[in-house]
Scaffold this motif. Structure first.
Motif, mmCIF file in Angstrom:
data_model
loop_
_atom_site.group_PDB
_atom_site.id
_atom_site.type_symbol
_atom_site.label_atom_id
_atom_site.label_comp_id
_atom_site.label_asym_id
_atom_site.label_seq_id
_atom_site.Cartn_x
_atom_site.Cartn_y
_atom_site.Cartn_z
ATOM 1 N N ILE A 347 0.850 -1.194 0.000
ATOM 2 C CA ILE A 347 0.000 0.000 0.000
ATOM 3 C C ILE A 347 0.879 1.235 0.000
ATOM 4 O O ILE A 347 1.871 1.303 0.728
ATOM 5 N N GLY A 371 -3.800 4.325 -1.613
ATOM 6 C CA GLY A 371 -4.901 4.719 -0.753
ATOM 7 C C GLY A 371 -4.675 6.124 -0.251
ATOM 8 O O GLY A 371 -3.699 6.784 -0.615
ATOM 9 N N ASN A 382 -9.779 5.812 2.067
ATOM 10 C CA ASN A 382 -9.973 5.149 0.768
ATOM 11 C C ASN A 382 -8.786 4.251 0.458
ATOM 12 O O ASN A 382 -7.656 4.531 0.861
ATOM 13 N N VAL A 383 -9.051 3.203 -0.325
ATOM 14 C CA VAL A 383 -7.953 2.376 -0.818
ATOM 15 C C VAL A 383 -8.456 1.543 -1.991
ATOM 16 O O VAL A 383 -9.630 1.149 -2.038
ATOM 17 N N ASN A 384 -7.566 1.309 -2.962
ATOM 18 C CA ASN A 384 -7.872 0.371 -4.028
ATOM 19 C C ASN A 384 -7.941 -1.036 -3.439
ATOM 20 O O ASN A 384 -7.287 -1.337 -2.430
ATOM 21 N N TYR A 389 -8.780 -2.467 -8.919
ATOM 22 C CA TYR A 389 -7.818 -1.384 -8.721
ATOM 23 C C TYR A 389 -7.508 -0.689 -10.042
ATOM 24 O O TYR A 389 -7.786 -1.198 -11.132
#
Length: 594
Positions: A347, A371, A382-384, A389
């Motif tokens: 990440i 993210g 938020n994050v993929n 993604y």
């Protein structure tokens, strides 16, 4: 899995100990690379010992305890022991100067300070008379002959006479709304603010992260970012929730070796680290040249095709798949080996990641999920996702978190991850929320039809040229540092006719270039002002300008010494202090427009 309303963080820890008691929890390495590991049950027993010793030292419910140290096992152990009895943990960057430490210690009302070693203790001794509320300093490593200072082993012995009942009574007093810790913002634009994070903030965020990702039993996380920063702490707290083992780096200087020792399955980082790895790979291959360089370009082309198909969720043709297997074995396997050989995903957060760098690593088989978060929302909004993604976006919001775009384009958030307040700063707290309770982020962005957030810039960093063009500099800066000769890049040009920049050199690659091209120099400083090096950087910038709109292009560049934490031009999380840079190089910037 549903959200659970935990009474406090200690309750969540106990659940993990019940589920994974004999499984490995934490691991760290000595100077010889020898590993020490503890199980969750062993860790919990040590947490209880820390809590009892804090009680013995008179640390009360709601008191604040500082930790002045680099990331390590004792940091996490002390933190959880502290939270368990209702005290708040306050991290201080090990790179902070004594006066910076004094501000946080006094502003947070700390009663104890845990210090990593003699280097950190020396800072405290220098300001000893200015931090009168600190009762004791506890040394993680080493010893010092002074009643004010005790070793960590001596500290742990203080709780031997504290009954389990006293410990349990204190844990039961802690409520969801109690302060778990203060995290001080890095102060890129002013005085650091102490963000108050509650037990509910932490337990909710851990669950949201858990629900937003895939964490398999037996997989391991690697941590090297400073735990004084909320990003690293949230990742460690999530490890408590998932039950995965966390391994700690010994330091930035041993990072590459530590990756090999830890062999993690995933890790978190800031873009600066990915940029450095990318630059090192590119410069290393280009230095070899010949067939090695041709093979590398071929592998990148094949990997790029595979990456595009994976992002689009398309099947990979057999012929392409076979080529990719060859590319992985011949070229990309070396990158995987350098990171320990097991990394499945990582990440990137805390700053924008250049999409081209993310695509490069994905082509090599390393998925970087970008993210976003901020100290004020426990570093996660938020994050993929691993199964959905893209690059250049920060993904949909975490489970249980809401986001929206204000009329002026600012990104707003709401959820149980959002802070309680800024400590002892009611006016600043009020300014950070809208009238209906949404957290202002200062980020500009857009949300697409799939609820995916794209960050386009920072409100405070937005450059408005004399021609009235609004330009977000972060994207341009990210493009420029893909050059192996450019280390850091700060775009300037507010209220000017065109954009310019202040840049620093990648000293290793620029020195090699100077030697290869017979450019005379006595030391690194000579290269900063050499016309041939200026021409090199101008050419690198001109090449990247081709991908920009005319009003976004960089017309002139001033080359200056590296921005560092020590010269106050970079934060401990590698963010540039742009206001300090522009103030420091005001005359040089003016000459660009003269």
């Amino acid at each position: 899995m549903q959200f659970k309303d935990y009474a406090n963080f200690h309750q969540m820890l106990c659940e993990t100990v019940d589920r994974h008691g004999e499984s490995p929890a934490y691991r760290w390495f000595d100077e010889n690379g020898e590993a020490t590991s503890v199980t969750w049950q062993e860790f919990y027993d040590q947490v209880k010992s820390v809590s009892k010793s804090l009680i013995a030292l008179g640390v009360g419910h709601g008191d604040k305890v500082n930790i002045l140290s680099y990331t390590c096992y004792k940091w996490v152990l002390t933190d959880l022991g502290n939270m368990s009895v209702g005290a708040g943990t306050v991290g201080i960057y090990q790179s902070n100067l004594p006066q910076d430490c004094k501000y946080i210690i006094n502003h947070s009302d700390a009663v104890l300070v845990f210090a990593e070693n003699q280097e950190q203790l020396d800072k405290l001794l220098e300001i000893r008379n200015e931090i009168p509320e600190v009762r004791k300093v506890i040394l993680f490593n080493g010893e010092y002959d002074d009643d004010w200072v005790i070793t960590y082993d001596e500290f742990l012995g203080l709780g031997d006479d504290i009954e389990d009942a006293a410990f349990e009574k204190r844990t039961q007093m802690v409520t969801p709304g109690d302060t778990a810790g203060l995290v001080y913002t890095s102060g890129t634009t002013g005085v650091p603010k102490g963000v108050v994070l509650t037990h509910d903030n932490l337990t909710f965020t851990c669950q949201s992260v858990h629900l937003s990702g895939v964490f398999n039993d037996g997989e391991e996380m690697f941590v090297f970012l400073p735990l004084a920063h909320v990003f690293a702490r949230t990742c460690c707290y999530t490890g408590v929730r998932t039950g995965n083992r966390t391994s700690f780096a010994r330091g930035i200087d041993t990072l590459l070796e530590d990756f090999g020792l830890a062999a993690p399955h995933w890790f978190v980082s800031v873009p600066r680290v990915f940029e450095k790895i990318h630059t090192k790979i590119i410069s290393g291959v280009e230095a070899k040249g010949g067939i090695a360089l041709k093979l590398f370009h071929w592998a990148c082309e094949v990997g790029g095709e595979v990456s595009e198909r994976k992002v689009a969720k398309k099947n990979i043709p057999l012929s392409l798949g076979l080529k990719y297997l060859v590319a992985r074995k011949l070229i990309f396997s070396k990158i995987h080996k350098a990171l320990g050989g097991n990394v499945k995903w990582c990440i990137s957060g805390a700053a924008p990641l250049n999409p081209d760098i993310a695509r490069f690593f994905h082509a090599a088989g390393l998925l970087i999920l970008e993210g976003i978060g901020m100290t004020e929302n426990t570093s996660f909004s938020n994050v993929n996702r691993q199964d959905s993604y893209d690059f250049g976006v920060v993904g949909p919001p975490g489970v249980g978190i809401e986001h929206k775009i204000a009329e002026d384009g600012e990104v707003l958030f709401k959820g149980r991850n959002v802070m309680k307040e800024y400590y002892k700063m009611p006016e600043e707290t009020a300014e950070t929320f809208t009238e209906d309770g949404w957290l202002r982020t200062g980020d500009l962005g857009s949300i697409d039809e799939n609820n995916v957030l794209k960050i386009t810039g920072r409100k405070k960093e937005l450059i408005i040229t004399a021609g009235g063009k609004n330009i977000a500099p972060s994207r341009i800066e990210g493009m420029m540092v893909t050059s192996k000769y450019i280390n850091q890049f700060c775009v300037v040009g507010d209220q000017r006719k065109f954009l310019s920049a202040v840049a620093t050199l990648d000293q290793e690659n620029v020195t090699a270039y100077a030697v290869e091209n017979n450019i005379p120099f006595d030391d690194d400083e000579d290269l900063l002002s050499h016309p041939d090096i200026q021409a090199l950087i101008d050419a690198e910038v001109a090449e990247r300008n081709k991908e920009l709109a005319s009003f976004e292009t960089i017309k002139k560049v001033a080359i200056v010494p590296e921005f560092t934490i020590e010269n106050n031009m970079m934060t401990p999380t590698f963010k540039l202090k742009k206001n300090v840079i522009m103030e420091n190089y005001e005359e040089k910037i003016d000459t660009l427009y003269g």
